[in-house]
Enzyme design. Structure first.
Site, mmCIF file in Angstrom:
data_model
loop_
_atom_site.group_PDB
_atom_site.id
_atom_site.type_symbol
_atom_site.label_atom_id
_atom_site.label_comp_id
_atom_site.label_asym_id
_atom_site.label_seq_id
_atom_site.Cartn_x
_atom_site.Cartn_y
_atom_site.Cartn_z
ATOM 1 N N SER A 1 0.823 -1.193 0.000
ATOM 2 C CA SER A 1 0.000 0.000 0.000
ATOM 3 C C SER A 1 0.870 1.260 0.000
ATOM 4 O O SER A 1 1.628 1.491 -0.930
ATOM 5 C CB SER A 1 -0.956 -0.070 1.202
ATOM 6 O OG SER A 1 -1.958 0.890 1.130
ATOM 7 N N HIS B 1 -2.755 -1.631 -4.315
ATOM 8 C CA HIS B 1 -4.213 -1.704 -4.201
ATOM 9 C C HIS B 1 -4.799 -0.315 -4.032
ATOM 10 O O HIS B 1 -4.081 0.672 -3.941
ATOM 11 C CB HIS B 1 -4.648 -2.652 -3.079
ATOM 12 C CG HIS B 1 -4.386 -2.149 -1.685
ATOM 13 N ND1 HIS B 1 -4.863 -2.785 -0.577
ATOM 14 C CD2 HIS B 1 -3.709 -1.078 -1.202
ATOM 15 C CE1 HIS B 1 -4.492 -2.145 0.515
ATOM 16 N NE2 HIS B 1 -3.788 -1.102 0.157
#
Length: 180
Positions: free
Chosen positions: A86, A111
């Site tokens: 992330s 993501h």
């Protein structure tokens, strides 16, 4: 007489190594930013090494680290170890071009930003716009560092997308797999 106990992280800092080894929050981001600024003040030309083993965390806290990395004159050598997920992925990818490394068993996660919020319909609408803006900005940063398009980054990150070290190298998150 008081004796100051030196931690392993203090010792790493003396070697120009900053360790990011947990979820990114405001407190950690302030510490990382301060360390980068201190190393820049000590020597504005010598490389700074940022080792990343992080599940990600707060986007705004991570962006403070990102902005500090871009602000200083030093090259920032990034090294992914364990996982760079992330926001950790964004920071790994944001190191100085050709100085971005990953260890052979590390993993990278691309993501969408995660959010949890509540409130009035107007508040939720405002917060949804903010997170969509952040998603686009993070995609711009990653695209500029990988050679991919913003659209490709957004499509590939629509769901959790894990990369091995080899895949991260091929995708452009990093420039080298560190084997020694």
């Amino acid at each position: 007489m008081s004796e100051t106990k030196q931690t392993v992280f203090d010792r790493l800092l003396q070697e120009r190594i900053v360790w990011l080894g947990e979820a990114i929050d405001d407190k950690l981001a302030n510490e990382i930013c301060a360390k980068i600024l201190l190393l820049n003040a000590d020597d504005p030309k010598e490389d700074i090494f940022l080792y990343i083993n992080s599940p990600g965390g707060s986007i705004t806290a991570g962006m403070a680290i990102y902005d500090t990395m871009q602000f200083v004159s030093n090259d920032i050598v990034t090294v992914g170890i364990g996982m760079a997920a992330s926001m950790g992925q964004v920071l790994l990818t944001s190191g100085t071009q050709n100085k971005r490394y990953i260890m052979p068993n590390a993993r990278v996660l691309l993501h969408q930003p995660l959010a949890g919020f509540g409130g009035t319909a107007s508040d939720i609408q405002t917060q949804a716009k903010l997170i969509l803006d952040m998603k686009y900005r993070l995609s711009q940063i990653t695209a500029s560092r990988t050679g991919k398009t913003v659209e490709q980054i957004m499509e590939d990150g629509d769901r959790d997308h894990w990369f091995t070290a080899e895949e991260a190298l091929e995708y452009g998150f990093v420039d080298h797999i560190r084997t020694e």
